[in-house]
Design a protein around this motif. Structure first.
Motif, PDB file in Angstrom:
ATOM      1  N   PHE A   1      -3.733   8.788   8.801  1.00  0.00           N
ATOM      2  CA  PHE A   1      -3.735   7.329   8.780  1.00  0.00           C
ATOM      3  C   PHE A   1      -3.213   6.814   7.449  1.00  0.00           C
ATOM      4  CE2 PHE A   1      -5.812   3.412   7.433  1.00  0.00           C
ATOM      5  CZ  PHE A   1      -5.342   2.547   8.413  1.00  0.00           C
ATOM      6  N   GLY A   2      -3.666   7.405   6.360  1.00  0.00           N
ATOM      7  CA  GLY A   2      -3.231   6.970   5.030  1.00  0.00           C
ATOM      8  C   GLY A   2      -1.749   7.157   4.825  1.00  0.00           C
TER       9      GLY A   2
ATOM     10  N   TRP B   1      -0.049   4.361   6.892  1.00  0.00           N
ATOM     11  CA  TRP B   1      -0.267   3.066   6.252  1.00  0.00           C
ATOM     12  C   TRP B   1       0.590   2.923   4.998  1.00  0.00           C
ATOM     13  CZ3 TRP B   1      -2.271   1.635   1.481  1.00  0.00           C
ATOM     14  CH2 TRP B   1      -2.581   0.290   1.336  1.00  0.00           C
ATOM     15  N   SER B   2       0.659   3.990   4.213  1.00  0.00           N
ATOM     16  CA  SER B   2       1.464   3.971   2.985  1.00  0.00           C
ATOM     17  C   SER B   2       2.937   3.751   3.298  1.00  0.00           C
ATOM     18  CB  SER B   2       1.302   5.282   2.218  1.00  0.00           C
ATOM     19  OG  SER B   2      -0.024   5.489   1.863  1.00  0.00           O
TER      20      SER B   2
ATOM     21  N   TYR C   1       4.191   2.274   5.963  1.00  0.00           N
ATOM     22  CA  TYR C   1       4.357   0.897   6.429  1.00  0.00           C
ATOM     23  C   TYR C   1       4.355  -0.087   5.260  1.00  0.00           C
ATOM     24  CZ  TYR C   1       3.219  -3.611   8.444  1.00  0.00           C
ATOM     25  OH  TYR C   1       3.215  -4.945   8.755  1.00  0.00           O
ATOM     26  N   LYS C   2       3.376   0.039   4.369  1.00  0.00           N
ATOM     27  CA  LYS C   2       3.260  -0.902   3.255  1.00  0.00           C
ATOM     28  C   LYS C   2       4.469  -0.831   2.322  1.00  0.00           C
ATOM     29  CE  LYS C   2      -0.409  -3.373   3.445  1.00  0.00           C
ATOM     30  NZ  LYS C   2      -0.298  -4.801   3.586  1.00  0.00           N
TER      31      LYS C   2
END
Length: 145
Positions: A73-74, A77-78, A80-81
């Protein structure tokens, strides 16, 4: 995008993924330590108690799976951000709203100035026609009464 901003976004991505990897690996390590030690103790005492060892290791397995999920997940998310931020930076250079507004206003000013010049020339022509048409409707020189 220049190299400096690209390096900043790459650095952010690296830091985010590294932080999530550390947390995920800590959870996996904790799960292995928690479940593996208990299962090892049970199996070393009685090698036929596999079911009992598996049920004792279940919390550790769940913790290890949670660690893998945190890492995955991290990482997503990283990505995407950082990609979103990099894309916004690139678009802000390309589509500067103030620059677009000033270009539009400049074009409109030019068009309005052209229209004003056209209206002034039409007014001059109308005045000239009015002055030329100001003749009297008297007897024409070659007409017969």
């Amino acid at each position: 995008m220049d190299a400096k901003r690209a390096a900043v976004h790459a650095g952010k991505y690296f830091l985010f993924t590294s932080a999530f990897a550390v947390v995920g690996l800590a959870l996996v390590g904790g799960g292995i330590a928690l479940g593996g030690l208990e299962a090892w103790d049970i199996l070393s005492a009685d090698s036929s108690a596999t079911g009992q060892a598996l049920s004792a290791a279940a919390p550790g397995i769940a913790l290890a799976v949670a660690g893998l999920l945190v890492y995955r997940f991290g990482k997503a998310w990283s990505l995407y951000k950082t990609l979103t931020a990099a894309n916004e930076d690139a678009l802000s250079d390309t589509f500067d709203t103030q620059h677009v507004k000033s270009d539009i206003v400049s074009v409109l000013d030019d068009r309005l100035a052209d229209m004003q010049n056209d209206l002034q020339s039409v007014n001059r022509e109308l005045r000239k026609l009015k002055e030329d048409d100001a003749f009297e409707f008297g007897d024409a020189p070659n007409s017969k009464d």
